[in-house]
Design a protein around this motif. Structure first.
Motif, PDB file in Angstrom:
ATOM      1  N   PHE A 193     -16.290  13.684  43.454  1.00 28.12           N
ATOM      2  CA  PHE A 193     -17.079  14.908  43.349  1.00 28.12           C
ATOM      3  C   PHE A 193     -16.343  16.023  44.078  1.00 28.12           C
ATOM      4  CE2 PHE A 193     -18.349  12.319  46.929  1.00 28.12           C
ATOM      5  CZ  PHE A 193     -18.360  13.201  48.001  1.00 28.12           C
ATOM      6  N   ALA A 194     -16.730  17.248  43.765  1.00 28.03           N
ATOM      7  CA  ALA A 194     -16.149  18.405  44.456  1.00 28.03           C
ATOM      8  C   ALA A 194     -16.836  18.529  45.813  1.00 28.03           C
ATOM      9  CB  ALA A 194     -16.361  19.671  43.636  1.00 28.03           C
ATOM     10  N   PRO A 195     -16.103  18.365  46.908  1.00 27.42           N
ATOM     11  CA  PRO A 195     -16.739  18.340  48.231  1.00 27.42           C
ATOM     12  C   PRO A 195     -17.077  19.739  48.730  1.00 27.42           C
ATOM     13  CG  PRO A 195     -14.374  18.114  48.473  1.00 27.42           C
ATOM     14  CD  PRO A 195     -14.643  18.141  46.994  1.00 27.42           C
ATOM     15  N   TYR A 196     -18.201  19.828  49.424  1.00 26.92           N
ATOM     16  CA  TYR A 196     -18.586  21.108  50.019  1.00 26.92           C
ATOM     17  C   TYR A 196     -17.783  21.333  51.298  1.00 26.92           C
ATOM     18  CZ  TYR A 196     -21.058  24.710  52.541  1.00 26.92           C
ATOM     19  OH  TYR A 196     -21.356  25.857  53.226  1.00 26.92           O
ATOM     20  N   THR A 197     -17.170  22.486  51.389  1.00 28.41           N
ATOM     21  CA  THR A 197     -16.565  22.970  52.629  1.00 28.41           C
ATOM     22  C   THR A 197     -16.809  24.476  52.661  1.00 28.41           C
ATOM     23  OG1 THR A 197     -14.381  23.522  51.722  1.00 28.41           O
ATOM     24  CG2 THR A 197     -14.706  21.241  52.465  1.00 28.41           C
ATOM     25  N   PRO A 198     -16.826  25.081  53.829  1.00 26.24           N
ATOM     26  CA  PRO A 198     -17.013  26.539  53.875  1.00 26.24           C
ATOM     27  C   PRO A 198     -15.978  27.290  53.041  1.00 26.24           C
ATOM     28  CG  PRO A 198     -17.331  25.608  56.054  1.00 26.24           C
ATOM     29  CD  PRO A 198     -16.826  24.490  55.181  1.00 26.24           C
ATOM     30  N   LEU A 199     -14.718  26.805  53.029  1.00 22.59           N
ATOM     31  CA  LEU A 199     -13.678  27.472  52.261  1.00 22.59           C
ATOM     32  C   LEU A 199     -13.970  27.378  50.770  1.00 22.59           C
ATOM     33  CD1 LEU A 199     -10.993  28.903  51.878  1.00 22.59           C
ATOM     34  CD2 LEU A 199      -9.853  26.663  52.051  1.00 22.59           C
TER      35      LEU A 199
ATOM     36  N   PHE B 297     -24.712  -0.306  50.331  1.00 25.05           N
ATOM     37  CA  PHE B 297     -23.279  -0.148  50.091  1.00 25.05           C
ATOM     38  C   PHE B 297     -22.626   0.509  51.300  1.00 25.05           C
ATOM     39  CE2 PHE B 297     -24.888  -0.866  45.940  1.00 25.05           C
ATOM     40  CZ  PHE B 297     -23.841  -1.304  45.145  1.00 25.05           C
ATOM     41  N   GLU B 298     -21.370   0.154  51.536  1.00 24.10           N
ATOM     42  CA  GLU B 298     -20.632   0.764  52.624  1.00 24.10           C
ATOM     43  C   GLU B 298     -19.354   1.402  52.101  1.00 24.10           C
ATOM     44  OE1 GLU B 298     -19.401  -2.071  55.518  1.00 24.10           O
ATOM     45  OE2 GLU B 298     -18.747  -3.551  54.032  1.00 24.10           O
ATOM     46  N   LEU B 299     -18.953   2.478  52.734  1.00 17.96           N
ATOM     47  CA  LEU B 299     -17.725   3.175  52.372  1.00 17.96           C
ATOM     48  C   LEU B 299     -16.536   2.349  52.850  1.00 17.96           C
ATOM     49  CD1 LEU B 299     -17.068   6.988  52.894  1.00 17.96           C
ATOM     50  CD2 LEU B 299     -15.302   5.284  53.352  1.00 17.96           C
ATOM     51  N   VAL B 300     -15.615   2.047  51.935  1.00 16.62           N
ATOM     52  CA  VAL B 300     -14.451   1.248  52.330  1.00 16.62           C
ATOM     53  C   VAL B 300     -13.152   2.053  52.281  1.00 16.62           C
ATOM     54  CG1 VAL B 300     -15.473  -0.956  51.698  1.00 16.62           C
ATOM     55  CG2 VAL B 300     -14.207   0.331  49.978  1.00 16.62           C
ATOM     56  N   ARG B 301     -13.097   3.101  51.471  1.00 20.27           N
ATOM     57  CA  ARG B 301     -11.937   3.996  51.499  1.00 20.27           C
ATOM     58  C   ARG B 301     -12.272   5.293  50.765  1.00 20.27           C
ATOM     59  NH1 ARG B 301      -7.434   0.516  48.110  1.00 20.27           N
ATOM     60  NH2 ARG B 301      -8.859  -0.494  46.656  1.00 20.27           N
ATOM     61  N   ARG B 302     -11.494   6.302  51.096  1.00 24.08           N
ATOM     62  CA  ARG B 302     -11.735   7.629  50.537  1.00 24.08           C
ATOM     63  C   ARG B 302     -10.433   8.399  50.504  1.00 24.08           C
ATOM     64  NH1 ARG B 302     -12.452  10.985  55.264  1.00 24.08           N
ATOM     65  NH2 ARG B 302     -13.906  12.451  54.320  1.00 24.08           N
ATOM     66  N   SER B 303     -10.365   9.390  49.658  1.00 28.69           N
ATOM     67  CA  SER B 303      -9.190  10.254  49.602  1.00 28.69           C
ATOM     68  C   SER B 303      -9.626  11.607  49.040  1.00 28.69           C
ATOM     69  CB  SER B 303      -8.079   9.640  48.744  1.00 28.69           C
ATOM     70  OG  SER B 303      -8.463   9.650  47.378  1.00 28.69           O
ATOM     71  N   LEU B 304      -8.727  12.565  49.133  1.00 26.40           N
ATOM     72  CA  LEU B 304      -8.971  13.887  48.573  1.00 26.40           C
ATOM     73  C   LEU B 304      -7.814  14.234  47.644  1.00 26.40           C
ATOM     74  CD1 LEU B 304     -10.708  16.494  48.546  1.00 26.40           C
ATOM     75  CD2 LEU B 304      -9.220  17.349  50.376  1.00 26.40           C
TER      76      LEU B 304
ATOM     77  N   PHE C  30     -10.532  20.269  43.249  1.00 24.38           N
ATOM     78  CA  PHE C  30     -10.713  19.573  44.516  1.00 24.38           C
ATOM     79  C   PHE C  30     -11.670  18.419  44.259  1.00 24.38           C
ATOM     80  CE2 PHE C  30      -9.768  23.953  45.366  1.00 24.38           C
ATOM     81  CZ  PHE C  30      -8.892  23.939  46.436  1.00 24.38           C
ATOM     82  N   SER C  31     -11.271  17.208  44.570  1.00 27.87           N
ATOM     83  CA  SER C  31     -12.116  16.057  44.275  1.00 27.87           C
ATOM     84  C   SER C  31     -12.043  15.029  45.397  1.00 27.87           C
ATOM     85  CB  SER C  31     -11.674  15.409  42.954  1.00 27.87           C
ATOM     86  OG  SER C  31     -12.547  14.365  42.592  1.00 27.87           O
ATOM     87  N   ARG C  32     -13.188  14.771  46.011  1.00 22.40           N
ATOM     88  CA  ARG C  32     -13.311  13.703  46.997  1.00 22.40           C
ATOM     89  C   ARG C  32     -13.570  12.407  46.261  1.00 22.40           C
ATOM     90  NH1 ARG C  32     -11.479  12.814  51.543  1.00 22.40           N
ATOM     91  NH2 ARG C  32     -12.462  14.574  52.601  1.00 22.40           N
ATOM     92  N   LEU C  33     -12.741  11.409  46.501  1.00 22.44           N
ATOM     93  CA  LEU C  33     -12.849  10.105  45.852  1.00 22.44           C
ATOM     94  C   LEU C  33     -13.267   9.070  46.892  1.00 22.44           C
ATOM     95  CD1 LEU C  33     -12.347   8.367  43.298  1.00 22.44           C
ATOM     96  CD2 LEU C  33      -9.968   8.131  44.052  1.00 22.44           C
ATOM     97  N   ILE C  34     -14.311   8.305  46.579  1.00 19.29           N
ATOM     98  CA  ILE C  34     -14.835   7.315  47.527  1.00 19.29           C
ATOM     99  C   ILE C  34     -15.074   5.990  46.812  1.00 19.29           C
ATOM    100  CG2 ILE C  34     -16.693   6.705  49.113  1.00 19.29           C
ATOM    101  CD1 ILE C  34     -17.242   9.614  49.567  1.00 19.29           C
ATOM    102  N   GLU C  35     -14.679   4.912  47.456  1.00 17.40           N
ATOM    103  CA  GLU C  35     -15.017   3.568  46.993  1.00 17.40           C
ATOM    104  C   GLU C  35     -16.040   2.965  47.945  1.00 17.40           C
ATOM    105  OE1 GLU C  35     -13.129  -0.916  46.419  1.00 17.40           O
ATOM    106  OE2 GLU C  35     -11.783   0.834  46.375  1.00 17.40           O
ATOM    107  N   PHE C  36     -17.142   2.488  47.364  1.00 16.74           N
ATOM    108  CA  PHE C  36     -18.182   1.789  48.111  1.00 16.74           C
ATOM    109  C   PHE C  36     -18.178   0.313  47.716  1.00 16.74           C
ATOM    110  CE2 PHE C  36     -19.876   6.138  47.634  1.00 16.74           C
ATOM    111  CZ  PHE C  36     -20.178   6.446  48.951  1.00 16.74           C
TER     112      PHE C  36
END
Length: 240
Positions: A171-177, A214-221, A228-234
């Motif tokens: 998903f597109a992550p929220y950041t102030p920028l 579910f638990e987060l096991v890894r993530r990347s940007l 911009f895409s935050r990728l997460i594996e649960f």
């Protein structure tokens, strides 16, 4: 906003997204997710960014060794950017859906053109809310951009209910920028979309999955200009 109003807004927006991807959006995104040179600079960079996300997902799956005899659900498959290489790698079975029937049909056409075994690859039109079944791995890439935060978190919970072991979302992550760029039209410029695009707070997405065991096991940007895409594996560690 009341739950009823939120539901009404979500349904209305879903129809807007569906209509877009059945018409103007299909033509535009079919070109973006292809090899054609008939794209502008923004669209080319979106293509590059999305491919980075897909390639990383494929790498994670390959590293895990969980591929053959494994059932996959590609929720929001588009034109098959993830489903087709998964099938080529030897995935056990893949159910791939998209809210747009035109997108699902194009994905199937590409699969048949590539000579893939269609007995293990099933494309169909469906919104995320209507998906049913049980799958070892559920993937939902770059789809939550059409969901505001509460609806996206609800969708994570729904996808968790379909997942036996592994859930992968981006998903597109929220950041102030990014909020600033979006506000001035530099993140999602007009010609690239006619539906609203949402950035999401990662904590809400993670907490929604955690509440379902579910638990987060890894993530990347993954990023490129205009992408911009935050990728997460649960991973599932307990039953709800």
């Amino acid at each position: 906003m009341s739950p009823e109003s939120l539901l009404d807004d979500t349904q209305a927006e879903k129809q807007e997204v569906k209509g877009y991807f059945e018409t103007t959006g299909f033509e535009r995104w079919n070109r973006i997710y292809s090899d054609t040179d008939d794209v502008n600079k923004v669209q080319r960079n979106i293509r590059i960014g999305h491919q980075k996300t897909v390639d990383e997902v494929l790498s994670w799956i390959k590293q895990s060794g969980e591929l053959r005899d494994v059932s996959f659900c590609d929720a929001g498959c588009g034109v098959g950017s993830l489903s087709l290489p998964l099938a080529e790698m030897g995935a056990g079975s893949i159910d791939a859906s998209d809210i747009s029937e035109a997108m699902a049909q194009e994905a199937q056409r590409r699969a048949e053109e590539a000579g893939l075994t269609m007995s293990k690859l099933h494309f169909f039109a469906s919104d995320l809310e209507s998906l049913r079944g049980s799958f070892h791995t559920v993937c939902c890439l770059d789809v939550f951009i059409h969901y505001p935060q509460p609806a996206a978190e609800e969708m994570v919970r729904h996808l968790c209910s379909l997942t036996e072991q592994r859930l992968i979302v981006s998903f597109a992550p929220y950041t102030p920028l990014l909020a600033l760029l979006k506000g001035i039209g530099q993140l999602f410029p007009g010609p690239s979309k006619t539906t609203r695009a949402y950035t999401l707070k990662e904590t809400g997405i993670v907490q929604a999955a955690e509440r379902c065991g579910f638990e987060l096991v890894r993530r990347s940007l993954n990023k490129a200009p205009f992408y911009f895409s935050r990728l997460i594996e649960f991973r599932k560690y307990r039953t709800c």
